[in-house]
Every structure is written in structure tokens, then in C-alpha cells.
Design an enzyme around this catalytic site. Structure first.
Site, short mmCIF file in Angstrom:
data_model
loop_
_atom_site.label_atom_id
_atom_site.label_comp_id
_atom_site.label_asym_id
_atom_site.label_seq_id
_atom_site.Cartn_x
_atom_site.Cartn_y
_atom_site.Cartn_z
N ASP A 197 0.88 -1.16 0.00
CA ASP A 197 0.00 0.00 0.00
C ASP A 197 0.92 1.21 0.00
O ASP A 197 2.06 1.13 0.48
CB ASP A 197 -0.89 -0.02 1.25
N ASP A 252 0.10 5.09 0.73
CA ASP A 252 -0.05 6.10 1.78
C ASP A 252 -0.03 5.47 3.16
O ASP A 252 -0.79 4.57 3.46
CB ASP A 252 -1.34 6.89 1.57
N GLY A 254 -5.09 3.85 -3.64
CA GLY A 254 -6.32 4.53 -4.04
C GLY A 254 -6.02 5.59 -5.08
O GLY A 254 -6.93 6.20 -5.64
#
Length: 163
Positions: free
Chosen positions: A9, A11, A44
Site C-alpha cells: 500500500d 499512503d 487509491g
């Protein structure tokens, strides 16, 4: 057990608060890629915002983008395994964010778009301008999100924020 791939991931995991990858993280990723382990970025974020990190880490794997709504192959410059919103879903969501006055960016297959500049975007633009020009993601100010929805081949995400 020999790992074939590891996914990160971005962030809060791969990236420090200043949007940078720590040198020791880069070194660790270089070690595992040298052993043949594939590194996959998951975020995202829109693929154009993932690309500077992909480039920095010298990756060759696709990235999982926009909260899993598509996978992007940087080498072929195309999205696959995608699940975009329908135009009706995008219009319904646009009506809701407009009704409640929620600041929005719309991520399309080509770029990120916005109607109004806010403090989060100003910070984002500082980061964009810090990058070499060829790594800068395209984020376009638009007059009308409805036109964006109608003219886009795919809508992948509404990124919202509100005070």
C-alpha cells in the site's frame, strides 16, 4: 517459503508523510527485487500519481489503482481487469456530492479532474511541481464534471473531501 511477489500500500505504508519513500525502504525493495520477488504498488491513487514511485523503484509490474477499480500496466500504458462506474452511477454520485457540497475530484481513464481548488489540492500541486516534468501527473481543471462523465471512456473514482 519463497515469496514470488509482495504488494505495498502506498499512503501510510510505503510513503512517509512527506510523500517520499524513505531511503531504507528503497534499499529493502532493491534487495527483494534482486532476489526475483515482484513488487506491486497498491493504492487509491490514479495511475499517473503512482507512476513517479514506479519509476523511482525501477519496477516492471502492474499497479493496482483507484482502490482496486483497475490494474495498470505502465509498460503497455493501459488499464486492464477494470471495473469502472457506469455513467449512471457517476451521475448519481455527482448529484450527491453536489447536493451536500462535498469537494470532489473525478479520476478517469486518462487523468484526474477537478472543478475547484482547495487546500489539499494546493499541497498536491506543490508535490507535482517538485517532480521532473516527465513524471508529473496530469490533473486538469474542468468547468463541468457532467461533461467529464459524458466524454470519458471510464470513470474509476470520485475522490472526496470536506471540511
Amino acid at each position: 517459503m519463497k515469496y514470488k511477489a509482495v504488494a505495498f500500500d502506498m499512503d501510510g505504508t510505503l510513503l512517509a508523510g512527506n510523500r517520499l519513500i524513505l531511503p531504507e525502504t528503497i534499499a529493502a525493495i532493491e534487495k527483494i527485487t534482486a532476489k526475483g520477488v515482484k513488487v506491486i504498488l497498491v493504492s487509491g491513487r490514479h495511475h499517473s500519481v503512482i507512476y513517479p514511485y514506479y519509476y523511482q523503484l525501477k519496477l516492471s509490474t502492474p499497479a493496482i489503482c483507484c482502490n482496486g477499480s483497475y490494474i495498470y500496466d505502465f509498460e503497455k500504458q493501459n488499464a486492464f481487469a477494470s471495473k469502472p462506474m457506469t455513467k449512471d452511477q457517476a451521475r448519481m454520485l455527482l448529484n450527491l456530492v453536489n447536493q451536500y457540497g462535498i469537494h470532489t475530484l473525478i479520476y478517469t481513464d486518462k487523468m484526474m479532474t477537478y472543478e475547484l481548488l482547495d487546500d489539499h489540492l494546493e499541497s498536491f500541486f506543490k508535490w507535482v511541481k517538485s517532480l521532473p516534468e516527465f513524471l508529473q501527473p496530469e490533473i486538469k481543471k474542468v468547468d463541468d464534471f457532467e461533461k467529464v462523465i459524458e466524454q470519458s471512456d471510464a470513470i474509476f473514482k470520485f475522490a472526496t473531501s470536506s471540511h
